[in-house]
Design a protein around this motif. Sequence first.
Motif, short mmCIF file in Angstrom:
data_model
loop_
_atom_site.label_atom_id
_atom_site.label_comp_id
_atom_site.label_asym_id
_atom_site.label_seq_id
_atom_site.Cartn_x
_atom_site.Cartn_y
_atom_site.Cartn_z
N SER A 172 59.93 -134.67 -63.33
CA SER A 172 59.94 -133.85 -62.12
C SER A 172 61.29 -133.17 -61.92
O SER A 172 61.36 -131.98 -61.57
CB SER A 172 59.60 -134.70 -60.89
OG SER A 172 58.31 -135.27 -61.02
N LEU A 173 62.38 -133.93 -62.16
CA LEU A 173 63.71 -133.35 -62.02
C LEU A 173 63.93 -132.21 -63.01
O LEU A 173 64.42 -131.13 -62.66
CB LEU A 173 64.77 -134.43 -62.24
CG LEU A 173 64.95 -135.46 -61.12
CD1 LEU A 173 65.93 -136.56 -61.57
CD2 LEU A 173 65.46 -134.80 -59.85
N ILE A 174 63.55 -132.45 -64.26
CA ILE A 174 63.74 -131.43 -65.29
C ILE A 174 62.89 -130.20 -65.00
O ILE A 174 63.37 -129.06 -65.09
CB ILE A 174 63.39 -132.00 -66.69
CG1 ILE A 174 64.26 -133.21 -67.00
CG2 ILE A 174 63.56 -130.94 -67.76
CD1 ILE A 174 63.75 -134.02 -68.19
N ALA A 175 61.63 -130.43 -64.63
CA ALA A 175 60.73 -129.31 -64.34
C ALA A 175 61.22 -128.51 -63.15
O ALA A 175 61.15 -127.27 -63.14
CB ALA A 175 59.32 -129.84 -64.08
N THR A 176 61.74 -129.20 -62.12
CA THR A 176 62.24 -128.50 -60.93
C THR A 176 63.41 -127.59 -61.28
O THR A 176 63.47 -126.43 -60.84
CB THR A 176 62.68 -129.53 -59.87
OG1 THR A 176 61.56 -130.32 -59.48
CG2 THR A 176 63.24 -128.82 -58.64
N VAL A 177 64.34 -128.11 -62.09
CA VAL A 177 65.48 -127.29 -62.51
C VAL A 177 65.01 -126.06 -63.28
O VAL A 177 65.48 -124.93 -63.04
CB VAL A 177 66.45 -128.13 -63.38
CG1 VAL A 177 67.50 -127.23 -64.02
CG2 VAL A 177 67.12 -129.20 -62.55
N MET A 178 64.06 -126.25 -64.19
CA MET A 178 63.60 -125.13 -65.02
C MET A 178 62.87 -124.07 -64.19
O MET A 178 63.07 -122.87 -64.38
CB MET A 178 62.69 -125.65 -66.13
CG MET A 178 63.40 -126.52 -67.16
SD MET A 178 64.73 -125.65 -68.03
CE MET A 178 63.79 -124.42 -68.95
N VAL A 179 62.02 -124.51 -63.27
CA VAL A 179 61.26 -123.55 -62.46
C VAL A 179 62.19 -122.80 -61.51
O VAL A 179 62.08 -121.58 -61.33
CB VAL A 179 60.14 -124.27 -61.68
CG1 VAL A 179 59.47 -123.31 -60.69
CG2 VAL A 179 59.09 -124.82 -62.64
N LEU A 180 63.15 -123.52 -60.90
CA LEU A 180 64.09 -122.86 -60.00
C LEU A 180 65.02 -121.91 -60.75
O LEU A 180 65.38 -120.84 -60.24
CB LEU A 180 64.92 -123.91 -59.26
CG LEU A 180 64.17 -124.75 -58.22
CD1 LEU A 180 65.11 -125.78 -57.60
CD2 LEU A 180 63.57 -123.87 -57.13
N ALA A 181 65.40 -122.29 -61.96
CA ALA A 181 66.34 -121.46 -62.72
C ALA A 181 65.69 -120.22 -63.29
O ALA A 181 66.33 -119.16 -63.34
CB ALA A 181 66.97 -122.30 -63.84
N PHE A 182 64.43 -120.31 -63.68
CA PHE A 182 63.81 -119.19 -64.40
C PHE A 182 62.56 -118.65 -63.72
O PHE A 182 61.98 -117.66 -64.19
CB PHE A 182 63.48 -119.62 -65.83
CG PHE A 182 64.71 -120.08 -66.59
CD1 PHE A 182 65.66 -119.17 -67.00
CD2 PHE A 182 64.90 -121.43 -66.84
CE1 PHE A 182 66.79 -119.60 -67.70
CE2 PHE A 182 66.02 -121.86 -67.54
CZ PHE A 182 66.97 -120.94 -67.96
N ASP A 183 62.09 -119.32 -62.65
CA ASP A 183 60.96 -118.83 -61.86
C ASP A 183 59.73 -118.56 -62.72
O ASP A 183 59.09 -117.52 -62.61
CB ASP A 183 61.35 -117.57 -61.09
CG ASP A 183 60.34 -117.23 -60.00
OD1 ASP A 183 59.65 -118.17 -59.53
OD2 ASP A 183 60.23 -116.04 -59.63
N ARG A 184 59.43 -119.51 -63.61
CA ARG A 184 58.24 -119.40 -64.47
C ARG A 184 57.43 -120.69 -64.32
O ARG A 184 57.89 -121.77 -64.71
CB ARG A 184 58.65 -119.17 -65.92
CG ARG A 184 59.40 -117.86 -66.13
CD ARG A 184 59.67 -117.60 -67.60
NE ARG A 184 58.44 -117.47 -68.37
CZ ARG A 184 58.41 -117.15 -69.66
NH1 ARG A 184 59.55 -116.91 -70.31
NH2 ARG A 184 57.27 -117.06 -70.30
N PRO A 185 56.22 -120.61 -63.75
CA PRO A 185 55.42 -121.82 -63.50
C PRO A 185 55.13 -122.63 -64.75
O PRO A 185 55.02 -123.86 -64.70
CB PRO A 185 54.13 -121.27 -62.88
CG PRO A 185 54.50 -119.93 -62.34
CD PRO A 185 55.56 -119.40 -63.24
N GLU A 186 55.00 -121.96 -65.90
CA GLU A 186 54.67 -122.68 -67.12
C GLU A 186 55.78 -123.62 -67.55
O GLU A 186 55.55 -124.52 -68.38
CB GLU A 186 54.34 -121.70 -68.25
CG GLU A 186 55.47 -120.79 -68.67
CD GLU A 186 55.46 -119.47 -67.94
OE1 GLU A 186 55.92 -118.46 -68.52
OE2 GLU A 186 54.99 -119.43 -66.78
N TYR A 187 56.98 -123.45 -67.00
CA TYR A 187 58.08 -124.32 -67.37
C TYR A 187 57.95 -125.72 -66.75
O TYR A 187 58.77 -126.59 -67.01
CB TYR A 187 59.42 -123.70 -66.99
CG TYR A 187 59.87 -122.62 -67.97
CD1 TYR A 187 59.09 -122.30 -69.08
CD2 TYR A 187 61.05 -121.92 -67.79
CE1 TYR A 187 59.48 -121.32 -69.98
CE2 TYR A 187 61.46 -120.94 -68.68
CZ TYR A 187 60.67 -120.65 -69.77
OH TYR A 187 61.06 -119.68 -70.67
#
Length: 367
Positions: free
Chosen positions: A58-73
């Motif tokens: 969840s932490l990793i996914a949150t960082v990736m989605v917030l950083a790149f705004d791509r739901p698939e991340y």
Amino acid sequence: MLTHPQNLSHATGYQYAAGLLLAIGLYGSTHDIDFAEVRRSFRVVLVAVTVGVLVKASLIATVMVLAFDRPEYLVLGIAVAQIDPLSVAATQKSDRVSPRAKAILSVWAAFDDPMTVLLTLYFSALAVRYGAGPAGDGSVVTDTATVFVDLLLNLGLFALVAALWWAAAAWLGSRGPARRAGARPAADVVALALVVALILFAAQDMMVLAVALTGLFVRLGRFGAGLETAVALAFLIASALLGVVLASGEVFLREGLVLGASAFAAQLVVTLLISRLLVRPRLAWPDLAHLGFGQQNGITAILLALALEPRFPGTVGVVGPAIVTVNLLHHTFQWARVDRWRRDLSTAPESQHTATAIGQEMKPEPG
């Protein structure tokens, strides 16, 4: 197919091959674990491979989605959340940490792999809900129920294999004090047949938790040496497949660096939480550093990326650089750990003191 690598992830049998390689790797990761280690650290490892894996992902996914705004991340948190058990086994040689910390990390690394595979379906469905990939049916509640059903199916499959193994072992007389002559070789053959059948069946639906649990109970005996070769071969094949898919698509270096750094940091956060709440007596600094800086990625991350690529194109292009980033961070932090320098600074005086003490002990008494 290899002349057109972009078609590899959509080829017939691709998903089954990925599941087969993953099952071999997971069975190999648990096959040599002492079951007594699991019992001693059961509570800590249980939380680490359930709540810990979910928090890390969840932490990793949150960082990736917030950083790149791509739901698939969302799915990328799953792909690198686990610790590679083969890498851990190769780096457990340090005498700076206690056997207890080594045992916790070994069992943690072995069993967070199947849990991340189970969560892959859930996170993939969440990504679809938020607009990534093809449209999906159902709801988050349905997806959650599916994960629990998969968990129960894995446990049921393991129970079936365990029952068959115990029945065969009892019939052959290879357990207990009254062992028949020649029973062990026969039992090894039965064990090999059960494990091969299980792996071939489990690969169809990624029922890898059953495979990992079986590794604790069903040992291959004289065929164990061949297992190391099979795991090494699985790693080489998975690495080759990763290279083929990477060669056919774009490499997302920036996203990979962020993903790798997030995974490494998430491991440290989860270690601090678990050690403060569950571990008694408290871990010493070297042990805490060993667990907190223990994130490594290998065959499981590669295979999860390959499995996710057909549904989420570009996954391999991000996970490939992330694996390199995680492993570089791991080895850098292991080299630069504070306790290493403390020990180096104290080595010379300690050695001199020890030599003096030994000399005094060996000096003959007067008279």
